[in-house]
Scaffold this active site. Sequence first.
Site, PDB file in Angstrom:
ATOM      1  N   LEU A  58       0.809  -1.220   0.000  1.00 33.55           N
ATOM      2  CA  LEU A  58       0.000   0.000   0.000  1.00 33.55           C
ATOM      3  C   LEU A  58       0.840   1.267   0.000  1.00 33.55           C
ATOM      4  O   LEU A  58       0.290   2.365  -0.021  1.00 33.55           O
ATOM      5  CB  LEU A  58      -0.972  -0.011   1.182  1.00 33.55           C
ATOM      6  CG  LEU A  58      -1.972  -1.171   1.203  1.00 33.55           C
ATOM      7  CD1 LEU A  58      -3.014  -0.958   2.292  1.00 33.55           C
ATOM      8  CD2 LEU A  58      -2.646  -1.354  -0.155  1.00 33.55           C
ATOM      9  N   ARG A  59       2.159   1.130   0.074  1.00 36.90           N
ATOM     10  CA  ARG A  59       3.126   2.211  -0.159  1.00 36.90           C
ATOM     11  C   ARG A  59       3.125   3.323   0.887  1.00 36.90           C
ATOM     12  O   ARG A  59       3.895   4.278   0.758  1.00 36.90           O
ATOM     13  CB  ARG A  59       2.908   2.830  -1.552  1.00 36.90           C
ATOM     14  CG  ARG A  59       2.917   1.853  -2.707  1.00 36.90           C
ATOM     15  CD  ARG A  59       4.188   1.063  -2.801  1.00 36.90           C
ATOM     16  NE  ARG A  59       4.270   0.286  -4.046  1.00 36.90           N
ATOM     17  CZ  ARG A  59       5.044  -0.758  -4.220  1.00 36.90           C
ATOM     18  NH1 ARG A  59       5.816  -1.192  -3.219  1.00 36.90           N
ATOM     19  NH2 ARG A  59       5.081  -1.395  -5.376  1.00 36.90           N
ATOM     20  N   ASP A 147       9.775  -9.052   2.969  1.00 31.91           N
ATOM     21  CA  ASP A 147       9.362  -9.083   1.570  1.00 31.91           C
ATOM     22  C   ASP A 147       9.785  -7.801   0.857  1.00 31.91           C
ATOM     23  O   ASP A 147       9.700  -6.710   1.395  1.00 31.91           O
ATOM     24  CB  ASP A 147       7.851  -9.246   1.460  1.00 31.91           C
ATOM     25  CG  ASP A 147       7.401  -9.279   0.017  1.00 31.91           C
ATOM     26  OD1 ASP A 147       7.920 -10.111  -0.748  1.00 31.91           O
ATOM     27  OD2 ASP A 147       6.546  -8.451  -0.366  1.00 31.91           O
ATOM     28  N   HIS A 174      10.239 -14.044   0.788  1.00 32.93           N
ATOM     29  CA  HIS A 174      10.372 -13.829  -0.657  1.00 32.93           C
ATOM     30  C   HIS A 174      11.487 -14.763  -1.099  1.00 32.93           C
ATOM     31  O   HIS A 174      12.663 -14.446  -0.949  1.00 32.93           O
ATOM     32  CB  HIS A 174      10.715 -12.361  -0.925  1.00 32.93           C
ATOM     33  CG  HIS A 174      10.878 -12.024  -2.370  1.00 32.93           C
ATOM     34  ND1 HIS A 174      10.187 -10.994  -2.969  1.00 32.93           N
ATOM     35  CD2 HIS A 174      11.648 -12.556  -3.349  1.00 32.93           C
ATOM     36  CE1 HIS A 174      10.536 -10.907  -4.239  1.00 32.93           C
ATOM     37  NE2 HIS A 174      11.428 -11.850  -4.487  1.00 32.93           N
ATOM     38  N   ASP A 306      -0.243  -9.835  -4.193  1.00 29.63           N
ATOM     39  CA  ASP A 306       1.034  -9.122  -4.340  1.00 29.63           C
ATOM     40  C   ASP A 306       0.791  -7.817  -5.095  1.00 29.63           C
ATOM     41  O   ASP A 306       1.588  -7.408  -5.951  1.00 29.63           O
ATOM     42  CB  ASP A 306       2.089  -9.981  -5.043  1.00 29.63           C
ATOM     43  CG  ASP A 306       3.498  -9.380  -4.947  1.00 29.63           C
ATOM     44  OD1 ASP A 306       3.691  -8.437  -4.146  1.00 29.63           O
ATOM     45  OD2 ASP A 306       4.389  -9.837  -5.679  1.00 29.63           O
ATOM     46  N   HIS A 310       2.773   1.187  -8.886  1.00 30.04           N
ATOM     47  CA  HIS A 310       3.784   2.200  -9.173  1.00 30.04           C
ATOM     48  C   HIS A 310       3.116   3.285 -10.008  1.00 30.04           C
ATOM     49  O   HIS A 310       2.004   3.106 -10.510  1.00 30.04           O
ATOM     50  CB  HIS A 310       4.958   1.599  -9.950  1.00 30.04           C
ATOM     51  CG  HIS A 310       5.698   0.537  -9.210  1.00 30.04           C
ATOM     52  ND1 HIS A 310       6.592   0.819  -8.206  1.00 30.04           N
ATOM     53  CD2 HIS A 310       5.675  -0.820  -9.316  1.00 30.04           C
ATOM     54  CE1 HIS A 310       7.094  -0.303  -7.730  1.00 30.04           C
ATOM     55  NE2 HIS A 310       6.547  -1.318  -8.380  1.00 30.04           N
ATOM     56  N   PHE A 324       9.546  -3.510 -10.733  1.00 30.98           N
ATOM     57  CA  PHE A 324       8.782  -4.751 -10.698  1.00 30.98           C
ATOM     58  C   PHE A 324       7.432  -4.503 -10.025  1.00 30.98           C
ATOM     59  O   PHE A 324       7.355  -3.788  -9.028  1.00 30.98           O
ATOM     60  CB  PHE A 324       9.533  -5.819  -9.906  1.00 30.98           C
ATOM     61  CG  PHE A 324      10.839  -6.249 -10.506  1.00 30.98           C
ATOM     62  CD1 PHE A 324      10.872  -7.229 -11.493  1.00 30.98           C
ATOM     63  CD2 PHE A 324      12.036  -5.687 -10.083  1.00 30.98           C
ATOM     64  CE1 PHE A 324      12.080  -7.647 -12.040  1.00 30.98           C
ATOM     65  CE2 PHE A 324      13.249  -6.096 -10.617  1.00 30.98           C
ATOM     66  CZ  PHE A 324      13.273  -7.072 -11.606  1.00 30.98           C
ATOM     67  N   GLY A 325       6.374  -5.125 -10.532  1.00 32.34           N
ATOM     68  CA  GLY A 325       5.107  -5.073  -9.802  1.00 32.34           C
ATOM     69  C   GLY A 325       3.893  -4.935 -10.691  1.00 32.34           C
ATOM     70  O   GLY A 325       3.933  -4.271 -11.731  1.00 32.34           O
TER      71      GLY A 325
END
EC number: 3.5.2.3
Length: 426
Positions: A58-59, A147, A174, A306, A310, A324-325
């Site tokens: 959730l950043r 992670d 991870h 996951d 971004h 990545f994401g």
Amino acid sequence: MILIRNVRLVDARGERGPADVLIGEGRILSLEGGEAKQVVDGTGCFLAPGFLDLHAHLREPGEEVKEDLFSGLLAAVRGGYTDLVSMPNTKPPVDTPEAVRALKEKAKALGLARLHPAAALTEKQEGKTLTPAGLLREAGAVLLTDDGRTNEDAGVLAAGLLMAAPLGLPVAVHAEDAGLRRNGVMNDGPLADLLGLPGNPPEAEAARIARDLEVLRYALRRSPATPRLHVQHLSTKRGLELVREAKRAGLPVTAEATPHHLTLTEEALRTFDPLFKVAPPLRGEEDREALLEGLLDGTLDAIATDHAPHTLAEKEKDLLRAPFGIPSLEVAFPLLYTELHLKRGFPLQRLVELFTDGPRRVLGLPPLHLEEGAEASLVLLSPKERPVDPSAFASKARYSPWAGWVLGGWPVLTLVAGRIVHEALK
């Protein structure tokens, strides 16, 4: 009082109905109807327990330009999630009781999905000094993980498992060997060679899972309590086989798979589209099929998103530089309902279990079933199909590798303990 009328019921125990579900005081009062101020016509829809996501980024704090608690938890309820575990690889990492409490308090005030923070296993996620697990658990942390980074020091992981065991906290990993993974941006193999891209080999995952299972054996032998290891975003056939063998041997290990590893393969990278760049990478079709078998036979305990948002500007960089994401909170269930249940005949009961009781078991929570007296954390799902439209996402990440895919099984009503937190009935 809310009455959901003429609705099919689906939970981990099976399918039944139609039923008239009366909701009040935060609970299911009856499955045979009753008087209510608000009546919802559930004809053609099915009702399930609210979903729990074991793995979302959730950043917040530090990267709110990508996502924040409000946008992330709103995306969650739109996706049918009533509960969500947030990853601690924020800026700074969530590695103190104060940070855990701050997240929980802010999320509670928002009144959307319930937030269950994961805390870092090590200070600053540097892989060296363990965090104060007991204090983190008291503050509300539900699991420990670094992670976003790999656990390179087996001794630190062992100490973490021993520390977490008497507290009942799982340790999530991870599972990639950093030395083998190096700078890989896609699955290592003939396609990566053809495209001239650095590869991340499946052996990087398998080697790390094998090591971590041996660390778990050691911790199990040394601890009077039961250490619990959880393997995140499993992506390879060999990794799955290792987890299956460990479970058969009685090791306390659980594992999750993601919507992207279940529906996409490395072939998506042929166009060099960075929207498909994810860690671990999309694998081959043989790996994807193995994961589907793992869902059926119980090797995989849960489907976890996951969710990794971004900014679009970041994801539009070239494949080597883009982060990545993949974001997926709002499409995870419709995607798998359509691709697995409708197209492949995957049992709906098992699919719902992988979104509900499966992840709950990983955290040591009791099951949530559709019965009188049960908590009314619920999601109403419509089979009506529509295309994925990222421009309408609640998440700040308004892009998707599944844009334009026509899916059914969309959440049209989400309730958390009897409160409506998402409604899209029209």
